[in-house]
Every structure is written in C-alpha cells, then in structure tokens.
Scaffold this motif. Structure first.
Motif, PDB file in Angstrom:
ATOM      1  N   PRO A   5       0.829  -1.210   0.000  1.00  0.00           N
ATOM      2  CA  PRO A   5       0.000   0.000   0.000  1.00  0.00           C
ATOM      3  C   PRO A   5       0.866   1.264   0.000  1.00  0.00           C
ATOM      4  CG  PRO A   5      -0.607  -1.483   1.804  1.00  0.00           C
ATOM      5  CD  PRO A   5       0.656  -2.005   1.203  1.00  0.00           C
ATOM      6  N   ALA A   6       0.421   2.278  -0.687  1.00  0.00           N
ATOM      7  CA  ALA A   6       1.135   3.556  -0.724  1.00  0.00           C
ATOM      8  C   ALA A   6       1.322   4.106   0.686  1.00  0.00           C
ATOM      9  CB  ALA A   6       0.384   4.552  -1.603  1.00  0.00           C
ATOM     10  N   GLN A   7       0.367   3.882   1.549  1.00  0.00           N
ATOM     11  CA  GLN A   7       0.471   4.359   2.936  1.00  0.00           C
ATOM     12  C   GLN A   7       1.651   3.722   3.657  1.00  0.00           C
ATOM     13  OE1 GLN A   7      -0.741   6.823   4.204  1.00  0.00           O
ATOM     14  NE2 GLN A   7      -2.766   7.216   3.402  1.00  0.00           N
ATOM     15  N   GLU A   8       1.960   2.475   3.317  1.00  0.00           N
ATOM     16  CA  GLU A   8       3.099   1.791   3.935  1.00  0.00           C
ATOM     17  C   GLU A   8       4.407   2.459   3.529  1.00  0.00           C
ATOM     18  OE1 GLU A   8       4.837  -1.261   6.325  1.00  0.00           O
ATOM     19  OE2 GLU A   8       2.825  -0.462   6.171  1.00  0.00           O
ATOM     20  N   ILE A   9       4.490   2.876   2.280  1.00  0.00           N
ATOM     21  CA  ILE A   9       5.685   3.594   1.816  1.00  0.00           C
ATOM     22  C   ILE A   9       5.780   4.938   2.514  1.00  0.00           C
ATOM     23  CG2 ILE A   9       6.835   4.605  -0.191  1.00  0.00           C
ATOM     24  CD1 ILE A   9       5.362   2.440  -1.852  1.00  0.00           C
ATOM     25  N   LYS A  10       4.665   5.605   2.650  1.00  0.00           N
ATOM     26  CA  LYS A  10       4.646   6.891   3.342  1.00  0.00           C
ATOM     27  C   LYS A  10       5.123   6.728   4.787  1.00  0.00           C
ATOM     28  CE  LYS A  10       1.593  10.802   4.166  1.00  0.00           C
ATOM     29  NZ  LYS A  10       0.243  11.335   3.962  1.00  0.00           N
ATOM     30  N   ARG A  11       4.703   5.641   5.403  1.00  0.00           N
ATOM     31  CA  ARG A  11       5.045   5.408   6.803  1.00  0.00           C
ATOM     32  C   ARG A  11       6.494   4.958   6.980  1.00  0.00           C
ATOM     33  NH1 ARG A  11       4.946   1.258  10.438  1.00  0.00           N
ATOM     34  NH2 ARG A  11       4.211  -0.298   8.964  1.00  0.00           N
ATOM     35  N   ARG A  12       6.938   4.024   6.131  1.00  0.00           N
ATOM     36  CA  ARG A  12       8.250   3.397   6.320  1.00  0.00           C
ATOM     37  C   ARG A  12       9.325   3.890   5.367  1.00  0.00           C
ATOM     38  NH1 ARG A  12       7.669  -2.559   5.655  1.00  0.00           N
ATOM     39  NH2 ARG A  12       9.886  -2.445   6.032  1.00  0.00           N
ATOM     40  N   SER A  15      12.491   1.812   2.243  1.00  0.00           N
ATOM     41  CA  SER A  15      12.871   0.490   2.755  1.00  0.00           C
ATOM     42  C   SER A  15      11.721  -0.508   2.627  1.00  0.00           C
ATOM     43  CB  SER A  15      13.352   0.573   4.201  1.00  0.00           C
ATOM     44  OG  SER A  15      12.311   0.995   5.049  1.00  0.00           O
ATOM     45  N   ALA A  16      10.490  -0.023   2.691  1.00  0.00           N
ATOM     46  CA  ALA A  16       9.332  -0.900   2.522  1.00  0.00           C
ATOM     47  C   ALA A  16       9.327  -1.501   1.119  1.00  0.00           C
ATOM     48  CB  ALA A  16       8.036  -0.135   2.767  1.00  0.00           C
ATOM     49  N   VAL A  17       9.717  -0.720   0.129  1.00  0.00           N
ATOM     50  CA  VAL A  17       9.778  -1.202  -1.254  1.00  0.00           C
ATOM     51  C   VAL A  17      10.991  -2.107  -1.435  1.00  0.00           C
ATOM     52  CG1 VAL A  17      10.015  -0.528  -3.677  1.00  0.00           C
ATOM     53  CG2 VAL A  17       8.580   0.812  -2.147  1.00  0.00           C
ATOM     54  N   ASP A  18      12.133  -1.716  -0.877  1.00  0.00           N
ATOM     55  CA  ASP A  18      13.353  -2.508  -1.007  1.00  0.00           C
ATOM     56  C   ASP A  18      13.139  -3.946  -0.559  1.00  0.00           C
ATOM     57  OD1 ASP A  18      14.929  -0.480  -2.052  1.00  0.00           O
ATOM     58  OD2 ASP A  18      15.690   0.133  -0.086  1.00  0.00           O
ATOM     59  N   VAL A  26       7.202  -4.587  -7.799  1.00  0.00           N
ATOM     60  CA  VAL A  26       6.260  -4.277  -6.722  1.00  0.00           C
ATOM     61  C   VAL A  26       5.161  -3.360  -7.257  1.00  0.00           C
ATOM     62  CG1 VAL A  26       6.002  -3.230  -4.451  1.00  0.00           C
ATOM     63  CG2 VAL A  26       8.110  -4.438  -5.019  1.00  0.00           C
ATOM     64  N   HIS A  27       3.938  -3.768  -7.077  1.00  0.00           N
ATOM     65  CA  HIS A  27       2.785  -2.945  -7.439  1.00  0.00           C
ATOM     66  C   HIS A  27       2.423  -2.096  -6.230  1.00  0.00           C
ATOM     67  CE1 HIS A  27       1.762  -5.172 -11.162  1.00  0.00           C
ATOM     68  NE2 HIS A  27       2.505  -6.070 -10.553  1.00  0.00           N
ATOM     69  N   ILE A  28       2.318  -0.799  -6.439  1.00  0.00           N
ATOM     70  CA  ILE A  28       1.952   0.129  -5.374  1.00  0.00           C
ATOM     71  C   ILE A  28       0.439   0.321  -5.440  1.00  0.00           C
ATOM     72  CG2 ILE A  28       2.317   2.405  -4.369  1.00  0.00           C
ATOM     73  CD1 ILE A  28       4.883   0.629  -4.574  1.00  0.00           C
ATOM     74  N   ILE A  29      -0.218   0.064  -4.328  1.00  0.00           N
ATOM     75  CA  ILE A  29      -1.668   0.146  -4.250  1.00  0.00           C
ATOM     76  C   ILE A  29      -2.058   1.500  -3.652  1.00  0.00           C
ATOM     77  CG2 ILE A  29      -3.771  -0.933  -3.363  1.00  0.00           C
ATOM     78  CD1 ILE A  29      -2.065  -2.728  -5.241  1.00  0.00           C
ATOM     79  N   LYS A  30      -2.868   2.239  -4.402  1.00  0.00           N
ATOM     80  CA  LYS A  30      -3.342   3.549  -3.959  1.00  0.00           C
ATOM     81  C   LYS A  30      -4.847   3.576  -4.158  1.00  0.00           C
ATOM     82  CE  LYS A  30      -2.479   8.432  -4.793  1.00  0.00           C
ATOM     83  NZ  LYS A  30      -1.768   9.392  -5.647  1.00  0.00           N
ATOM     84  N   ASN A  31      -5.577   3.932  -3.123  1.00  0.00           N
ATOM     85  CA  ASN A  31      -7.042   3.945  -3.175  1.00  0.00           C
ATOM     86  C   ASN A  31      -7.601   2.574  -3.590  1.00  0.00           C
ATOM     87  OD1 ASN A  31      -7.117   6.693  -2.459  1.00  0.00           O
ATOM     88  ND2 ASN A  31      -6.831   7.280  -4.600  1.00  0.00           N
TER      89      ASN A  31
END
Length: 62
Positions: A5-12, A15-18, A26-31
């Motif tokens: 989730p995009a929120q996870e990237i915002k939070r972490r 490194s969350a993507v790495d 990696v597919h980034i999920i938004k809304n």
C-alpha cells in the motif's frame, strides 16, 4: 503479484519497497487499486531491451 500500500511507503519510506523488490516488481496500491509498478534497475533494463527488440522486429516486418 508483489504489492504494497502507498500508505506503507509513506510510513516506512523506501525500505518498505526494497524489502518487497527481492521477490520481483512491486505494485503500489493507492485507493485500493494498483497505481504504480517499481522495478529494480536490472529488471527495467531487461524490459527496455525486450521492448527495443520487439520494435525492431515490427519495423522489419513492414
């Protein structure tokens, strides 16, 4: 499909993507919908090479 989730990237941060990239793109999920795809540089270069080869084959067939 690897997704995060995009929120996870915002939070972490990145490194969350790495961590997820180890298993492929990696597919980034938004809304609640896939919105972006992140590749490693090597995977992107391979994709570009395949695309260029396909374009060359298309031009030769005309």
């Amino acid at each position: 499909m690897n997704s995060i989730p995009a929120q996870e990237i915002k939070r972490r941060g990145i490194s969350a993507v790495d961590e997820t990239l180890c298993d492929g793109p990696v597919h980034i999920i938004k809304n609640k919908r896939p919105s972006y795809v992140v590749f490693t540089e090597a995977a992107f270069a391979e994709l570009q090479q395949v695309r260029q080869e396909a374009a060359r084959e298309h031009c030769v067939c005309r």
